[in-house]
Structure formats: C-alpha cells, structure tokens
Write a protein that holds these residues in place. Sequence first.
Motif, PDB file in Angstrom:
ATOM      1  N   UNK A  56       0.562  -1.304  -0.069  1.00  0.00           N
ATOM      2  CA  UNK A  56      -0.197  -0.625   0.069  1.00  0.00           C
ATOM      3  C   UNK A  56       0.773   1.154   0.280  1.00  0.00           C
ATOM      4  N   UNK A  77      -1.689 -11.458  -4.932  1.00  0.00           N
ATOM      5  CA  UNK A  77      -2.752 -11.415  -4.726  1.00  0.00           C
ATOM      6  C   UNK A  77      -3.427 -12.186  -4.069  1.00  0.00           C
ATOM      7  N   UNK A  84      -6.177  -5.127   9.426  1.00  0.00           N
ATOM      8  CA  UNK A  84      -5.272  -3.819   9.840  1.00  0.00           C
ATOM      9  C   UNK A  84      -5.755  -3.432  11.188  1.00  0.00           C
ATOM     10  N   UNK A  91     -15.208  -1.770   8.106  1.00  0.00           N
ATOM     11  CA  UNK A  91     -16.080  -2.951   8.085  1.00  0.00           C
ATOM     12  C   UNK A  91     -17.467  -2.088   6.521  1.00  0.00           C
ATOM     13  N   UNK A  92     -17.258  -2.838   5.479  1.00  0.00           N
ATOM     14  CA  UNK A  92     -18.096  -2.031   4.578  1.00  0.00           C
ATOM     15  C   UNK A  92     -18.636  -2.310   3.719  1.00  0.00           C
ATOM     16  N   UNK A 102     -17.448 -11.084   0.812  1.00  0.00           N
ATOM     17  CA  UNK A 102     -15.755 -10.208  -0.180  1.00  0.00           C
ATOM     18  C   UNK A 102     -14.538 -10.010  -1.006  1.00  0.00           C
ATOM     19  N   UNK A 106     -13.812 -11.632  -4.838  1.00  0.00           N
ATOM     20  CA  UNK A 106     -13.076 -11.456  -5.667  1.00  0.00           C
ATOM     21  C   UNK A 106     -11.959 -11.710  -6.199  1.00  0.00           C
ATOM     22  N   UNK A 137     -22.806  -2.570  10.822  1.00  0.00           N
ATOM     23  CA  UNK A 137     -22.368  -0.959  11.683  1.00  0.00           C
ATOM     24  C   UNK A 137     -23.005  -2.179  13.686  1.00  0.00           C
ATOM     25  N   UNK A 155     -10.451 -16.170   2.995  1.00  0.00           N
ATOM     26  CA  UNK A 155      -9.791 -15.855   1.916  1.00  0.00           C
ATOM     27  C   UNK A 155      -8.451 -17.047   1.183  1.00  0.00           C
TER      28      UNK A 155
ATOM     29  N   UNK B 176      -8.503   4.225   4.660  1.00  0.00           N
ATOM     30  CA  UNK B 176      -8.745   2.947   5.618  1.00  0.00           C
ATOM     31  C   UNK B 176      -9.418   1.875   4.862  1.00  0.00           C
ATOM     32  N   UNK B 177     -10.214   2.921   4.588  1.00  0.00           N
ATOM     33  CA  UNK B 177     -11.525   1.072   4.084  1.00  0.00           C
ATOM     34  C   UNK B 177     -11.793   0.782   2.617  1.00  0.00           C
ATOM     35  N   UNK B 179      -7.879   0.931   2.022  1.00  0.00           N
ATOM     36  CA  UNK B 179      -7.371  -0.615   1.861  1.00  0.00           C
ATOM     37  C   UNK B 179      -7.470  -1.779   2.074  1.00  0.00           C
ATOM     38  N   UNK B 180      -8.421  -1.735   3.056  1.00  0.00           N
ATOM     39  CA  UNK B 180      -9.469  -3.022   3.033  1.00  0.00           C
ATOM     40  C   UNK B 180      -9.440  -3.972   2.292  1.00  0.00           C
ATOM     41  N   UNK B 181     -10.265  -3.021   1.419  1.00  0.00           N
ATOM     42  CA  UNK B 181     -11.209  -3.572   0.206  1.00  0.00           C
ATOM     43  C   UNK B 181      -9.785  -4.671  -0.989  1.00  0.00           C
ATOM     44  N   UNK B 182      -8.688  -3.282  -1.040  1.00  0.00           N
ATOM     45  CA  UNK B 182      -7.335  -3.791  -2.224  1.00  0.00           C
ATOM     46  C   UNK B 182      -7.511  -4.681  -1.307  1.00  0.00           C
ATOM     47  N   UNK B 183      -6.787  -4.871   0.164  1.00  0.00           N
ATOM     48  CA  UNK B 183      -5.812  -6.421   0.554  1.00  0.00           C
ATOM     49  C   UNK B 183      -6.913  -6.929   0.635  1.00  0.00           C
ATOM     50  N   UNK B 184      -7.799  -7.426   0.261  1.00  0.00           N
ATOM     51  CA  UNK B 184      -8.561  -8.726   0.082  1.00  0.00           C
ATOM     52  C   UNK B 184      -9.492  -8.500  -1.830  1.00  0.00           C
ATOM     53  N   UNK B 185      -8.438  -7.794  -2.154  1.00  0.00           N
ATOM     54  CA  UNK B 185      -8.820  -8.332  -3.469  1.00  0.00           C
ATOM     55  C   UNK B 185      -9.028  -7.703  -4.167  1.00  0.00           C
ATOM     56  N   UNK B 186      -9.776  -6.475  -3.933  1.00  0.00           N
ATOM     57  CA  UNK B 186     -10.284  -5.404  -4.797  1.00  0.00           C
ATOM     58  C   UNK B 186      -9.563  -4.956  -5.967  1.00  0.00           C
ATOM     59  N   UNK B 187     -10.323  -4.842  -6.710  1.00  0.00           N
ATOM     60  CA  UNK B 187      -9.255  -4.050  -8.187  1.00  0.00           C
ATOM     61  C   UNK B 187      -8.888  -2.596  -8.010  1.00  0.00           C
ATOM     62  N   UNK B 198     -18.892   2.382  -2.579  1.00  0.00           N
ATOM     63  CA  UNK B 198     -19.109   1.128  -1.708  1.00  0.00           C
ATOM     64  C   UNK B 198     -18.311   2.073  -0.432  1.00  0.00           C
ATOM     65  N   UNK B 202     -20.814   3.270   4.425  1.00  0.00           N
ATOM     66  CA  UNK B 202     -18.868   3.128   6.045  1.00  0.00           C
ATOM     67  C   UNK B 202     -18.628   4.655   6.121  1.00  0.00           C
TER      68      UNK B 202
END
Lengths: 276, 258
Positions: A56, A77, A84, A91-92, A102, A106, A137, A155, B176-177, B179-187, B198, B202
Amino acid sequence: MPIVVRDVTYSYSKGTSLENQVLNNLTFKVDEGKFTAILGDTGAGKSTLLRLVVGLLKPDNGTVLIDGFDAGHRSVKGTIGVLFQNPEKQLFSKTCYEDIAFGPLNLGFEKEDVHQKVLTASAIVGFEQKNLETSPFKLSGGEKKKLALAGVLAMEPKYLILDEPTTGLDYCGKKGLLSNLGLIHSKGTTIIMITHQLTELLSLAQDVLYLKDGTIDFHGSVQEFIEFPSSNKPPITHFMSKLNEHGLQVNQNLYTVNEAFSEIKSYVHKRMKDHV
Amino acid sequence: MSNMFFSYFPGKSLIHELDPRTKLLALFLFSILVFASQTLEQFLFVFICFLFIAFISKTKPRVYWYSLKPLLVFFLLIFIMQLLFTDGNEIISFINTSITYEGLYLGLTVISRFVFLILFATVLTSTTRPSMITNGIERILRPLPLKYLGISSHELATMMSLSIRFIPELFENAKEIKDAQVSRGMDPSRSFLKSISSISIPLVSNSLNYVEELVIAMENRCFQGQERTNLYELKMDKSDWISLLILCSLLISYLYFT
Ligand SMILES: Nc1ncnc2c1ncn2[C@@H]1O[C@H](COP(=O)(O)OP(=O)(O)O)[C@@H](O)[C@H]1O
Ligand SMILES: [Mg+2]
C-alpha cells in the motif's frame, strides 16, 4: 520464496517541513511457515512496515519481495491477508455475510465455495451464525473485530499479517484469538503479528523482530529476545529476579506463570527436604 | 497523502508570525480579488500576488499540491459541465452538444478561481495552527450580535474549526476502507463511481459514531459552548496593521483601475 525486505527506507510527508523518516534501512526475511512477532513501542513504525509489506506504500529506497514478486504485484494478490489496526472502522458491506464473502468473491470463487468459506471462517473466529445477516455497523467492538478477521481468513491467505489484533479484546477474546492463530499456524500459514506486548506471544511466536526508532534493534528467537537487554521482560520474569535478589536461588530466566510456578514449587520442596 | 490536505506546517516566517485575524481578513480580501478577476492579465496579477506570499511564507510547493490534488476530479467535473452546457460560438459539435468558445472561457475562469481560492486558503491553513484559526474567527465574530440568533461566536468558531479538523479524518477513514478492500482482492483501479458508493456508506456511519464520541468527550470535559478563557491571547502587531494596509490599498487600486 519467503517475504524479503531489503534496505527499506520510508518517510512520510516527503518534501514538506513535516518530513518524518519512519523506517531507516530495514533488512530482514520472514521464512515460510514461521510465526513472527513484530514488537516495538507506539510510533516505532510497525504499521508503516506492514503497509510497505502489503504494497500500500512504496518504499523510498529498497525492495519488498513476496515470493519473489514486488509487494502489491498482481500475482501476489490473495496470498497475503491483512488485518489492519482499527479493523472495526474498516467494515463496508451491507451485511456481515457480504463482508466475509467480499475477498473470496474478488478472488473469483464460485458461489457454493464462497458460502462454504464464509461459514468456515466465521466458525474459526467464533462469529455467531445468527449475526451473519445483520449489518456490521450494529455489532459490538469485539464482534466487529471477529468479523474483520473472518473476512481476512475467508481468503485462506498463505501469509497472514495482523496489526495489534488483541487491542481492546477482553481476556476470553484474546485467548480465543491466540488459540485460533495457533491453529491456523499449525496448518501451515505464515503469520506475522504486530504487537507491543510480548507476553501474549511467548508460546506462539518463533521469531521476534524488535523495531526501535525505525531500525531493527533485534531479530532472533523468543528465548534470545528475552535475554536481550532492552526488551520488556514479562512481569513474571521480574518477579523471579526479585526473588533472586532477596536470596532465593531460583532460575530467573522463566517467562510464563506455569514455568515459574513449577520452579518455585520445586525450590520449596528442596528447602523443606533440607530442613528435615 | 490525504492527511496533508489543508494541514498546518510549523515554521518560521513573517506569515507564520502574523495574527490569525490578519490572515483571515487577508484571505477574505484575496477572495474578492480572485472573484473580481476575469482576464488573463488579472489572473496573472493574482498569481504574482500568490507567488509573493507563498515565497515569504516559506511553505514548500508540495504542500499546495497536497491541497489541490484531492480536488482535481471535482475541478475536472466543473470544467466539463461548463464546457458542455454553455451556449455560444461553436468550436466542435458532437451528436447533441457542442463545445463553445464561451464554454471554454467560462470553464477556465471558474477553475482558475477555485484553484486560487484553494491556494490562498492553503497559505492560511499551512501557516496557522487550527486552534489559532478558531481563535481568530471567534474574535472577528465576537462584535456581531449573533446571540440574538441564539448562537454564540465561540460556538460558531468551534463548529467551523471542528469541521475543518474533520476533513482529514474523513479522508483518512476513506483511505483505510479502500486499503481494506484492496487488500482483500478488490481491483484498485476500478471505477471512481463504484468506489464512491462502496466507501460512502461506511464513511457516514463511522463519522456519526466518531461525532457522537467527540460530543460526549467534549461534554464530559464541561464544554458548554459559551465564551471561555482563551489559552492564547491574540494581539495585533505593527506588522499586522501594515500587512492589512498594504492589502487594502492593493485591492482598492485593483478594483479602481480594472
Ligand atoms: N499517514 C501518516 N502521515 C504522517 N505520519 C505518519 C502517518 N502514519 C504514521 N505516521 C508517523 O509515523 C510514525 C510511525 O507510525 P506507525 O507506523 O503507525 O507506528 P506504530 O504502528 O509502530 O505505532 C509515527 O511517528 C507516526 O506519527
Ligand atoms: Mg500501529
């Protein structure tokens, strides 16, 4: 190939008056299958190091290689799972189920497989099934942490990196998490755990990396680290050396309550025999 | 770096030393200057003023870039809107819209105004502690009869500075959000609009939590919104009055001669 960090230097706010060099010429290697603890006081640069390892952040200097590829490279990947710091703020998804699913989605898994992975991951961390359909939430802090970890575990990463995962968990939560990590590790996952408390990792970690002022102050086994002068010794070790200072000849290089207990017990037995 | 957006950089310069009220008023005057500008020469003049101030503030160029960068998409959107929806002499026409000289001109003017406003605001924020900005706003507002509207100047100033303080926090959390998504494989390069949808939910939810905690923390420490003792007393120096005088005369002559 393992995780290789070579000559890595990193500064925040480059080119402003706030420029702050956080990491200075770090070099180390994490072997496959190892459980490594990264220790250091707050502000030592632990989280920054993590961001560099997952790609990152890009180092100002030096390289970070994962299985021979640059960190953040396409082929890496899915092999690295990261939890983190403050996962509860990251969370999103609309439901907890979607949040765990998620990552696997992916990575291109089929719906059936994803479902299985979600169930397995939530079972490992002890996330309650009935909460899977609620909004993330609405969960409590500890549950959010469990959920975030489940999202990473789903994963099935080869490398698992966690940034102070036990902060804010109660005793049971901590114990549960650590025994889960032990289980995951025993199945072959390479784990790097960032923490500022060594005591909780004594029985788990094999390697310790101690960061201080942006450099590696120590890298070696847990046993060596405890004898290392600037390490924070566990309270029980302090207790044993206090006993020693006051004339009780007990072994002071003990690090867990159980070890200390048997040492004291045998000492007492010996003394009683001497008296008799 | 998202958290460098409009932040304060300690330093030693004439601009750092000025009273926050002087800088706030100067920002106000420069805004008038920016909005009154239309022609290339006028913008050039504004640019020279900015260069001069930026030079004496000793702020590094990157700091301005940090403030502008997150807003680039926004600028681009405005520019495209102006370009497509202004009538006039055509340059090129598409299926059902056309790009006009007027549109191009208007687009460039609006963008230049925004950019200059951001640049001048960055001079203020990069050389003034946030608490000093609040302090300055409060002192400027104090003489106004706001209390008849049920607002105290202190409350208003605190509100403003908290909102300013909140912007980097939002960026940080959004990052942060992501990064979390990218680190879980999001493009990471997936479409802007998709990422926004997305991240925004949040983000709002986290912000509400954060605000609630902040309010409780402030109330716990007896914040009641009324006027209270200031940690720093503000004092206008000779350099403050001189700066303001120069600025006012500059503005008046500018407005008079153009
Ligand atoms: N986004 C950032 N921008 C600027 N400085 C940062 C940022 N993140 C961390 N730092 C600084 O870098 C140093 C190391 O931070 P971090 O890696 O988070 O430490 P740790 O995780 O060991 O507590 C700290 O001094 C911190 O202030
Ligand atoms: Mg950290």
